[in-house]
Design a protein around this motif. Structure first.
Motif, mmCIF file in Angstrom:
data_model
loop_
_atom_site.group_PDB
_atom_site.id
_atom_site.type_symbol
_atom_site.label_atom_id
_atom_site.label_comp_id
_atom_site.label_asym_id
_atom_site.label_seq_id
_atom_site.Cartn_x
_atom_site.Cartn_y
_atom_site.Cartn_z
ATOM 1 N N UNK A 75 0.855 -1.184 0.000
ATOM 2 C CA UNK A 75 0.000 0.000 0.000
ATOM 3 C C UNK A 75 0.890 1.232 0.000
ATOM 4 N N UNK A 76 0.620 2.175 -0.904
ATOM 5 C CA UNK A 76 1.440 3.375 -0.916
ATOM 6 C C UNK A 76 1.206 4.231 -2.142
ATOM 7 N N UNK A 77 2.183 5.089 -2.428
ATOM 8 C CA UNK A 77 2.132 6.036 -3.530
ATOM 9 C C UNK A 77 1.806 5.330 -4.849
ATOM 10 N N UNK A 78 0.811 5.842 -5.550
ATOM 11 C CA UNK A 78 0.275 5.215 -6.767
ATOM 12 C C UNK A 78 1.367 4.834 -7.774
ATOM 13 N N UNK A 82 2.506 0.924 -8.610
ATOM 14 C CA UNK A 82 2.350 0.421 -9.979
ATOM 15 C C UNK A 82 3.594 -0.297 -10.468
ATOM 16 N N UNK A 83 4.754 0.203 -10.039
ATOM 17 C CA UNK A 83 6.015 -0.443 -10.394
ATOM 18 C C UNK A 83 6.070 -1.868 -9.834
ATOM 19 N N UNK A 84 5.666 -2.036 -8.583
ATOM 20 C CA UNK A 84 5.728 -3.365 -7.954
ATOM 21 C C UNK A 84 4.680 -4.309 -8.544
ATOM 22 N N UNK A 91 0.325 -7.711 -5.427
ATOM 23 C CA UNK A 91 -1.001 -7.124 -5.263
ATOM 24 C C UNK A 91 -0.785 -5.788 -4.561
ATOM 25 N N UNK A 92 -1.357 -4.725 -5.091
ATOM 26 C CA UNK A 92 -1.073 -3.392 -4.547
ATOM 27 C C UNK A 92 -2.346 -2.572 -4.365
#
Length: 232
Positions: A75-78, A82-84, A91-92
């Motif tokens: 969970x974090x900065x969009x 997206x990179x991960x 899953x993000x």
């Protein structure tokens, strides 16, 4: 108010058991001198989500392996999430400053921080920017500053969210030091409880929270012990 547990994993890493969630904040295991290897599994067991404040190694080194082994979304900065998702198949949950997401019954809001930001494992990764978080649940509001210096944004963060618990980077050199945290807490917030972090890990960082304790006589300042639950 329900009770919750805040467990320091050393440095800027925490395990927070709140509501129906076990949240890991910037979990750093590999190479973390404060967290013995035989405690790694206990530190992360059962985590539901992993919150990331920024890309530096001491906050992200174990993200990919933990997210996969725990089946816990990152969970974090969009941009960064997206990179991960694209490169590591994680899953993000990506969002941005001003946004709020529900993790189970806990509301998590993203707020600014003031630091530098890069991801050494892939320098081309779009890290977005460094952030902090507000967690709301069990009748509590927690401000997790992430790595930051004092910033004017703390005025509206304190006024708007009114956090009663602060988990604040306080080691100096890379972030606020103890005296600066005391200043910011007095000027911008009305905390009942303050927990310093991002200190003791390396010789270059502050080793004691005494300046913070002395500077906030009306606030409960809790010096965390690694893997010892603070129950609030």
């Amino acid at each position: 108010r329900g009770s919750m547990k805040i467990i320091w994993l050393g440095h800027g890493s925490f395990r927070i058991e709140i509501g129906n969630q076990i949240l890991l904040i910037d979990p750093w295991l590999s190479g973390n001198p404060s967290l013995p290897e035989n405690q790694h599994d206990a530190a992360t067991a059962g985590a539901d989500h992993i919150l990331i404040t920024h890309g530096h190694f001491d906050h992200t080194a174990d993200l990919v392996s933990l997210s996969k082994s725990l089946n816990a979304p990152a969970v974090g900065m969009y941009d960064f999430m997206g990179h991960f998702e694209t490169n590591d198949g994680l899953s993000v949950i990506g969002f941005n400053i001003g946004g709020t997401v529900m993790l189970g019954d806990i509301a998590v809001s993203m707020v600014p921080a003031l630091h530098s930001n890069s991801y050494a494992q892939d320098p081309q990764a779009p890290v977005g920017r460094e952030v902090g978080y507000i967690l709301k649940g069990e009748g509590r509001t927690i401000y997790i500053s992430g790595d930051t210096g004092i910033m004017a944004d703390m005025e509206w963060i304190g006024d708007y969210y009114k956090p009663d618990i602060g988990i604040l980077s306080a080691g100096g050199h890379f972030t606020m030091d103890m005296k600066q945290v005391a200043y910011a807490a007095q000027k911008y917030f009305k905390f009942k409880t303050v927990i310093p972090c991002h200190y003791k890990t390396f010789d270059i960082l502050e080793q004691s929270a005494q300046d913070l304790i002395d500077g906030l006589p009306d606030v409960e300042v809790i010096e965390p012990e690694v893997m010892t639950a603070i129950t609030l």
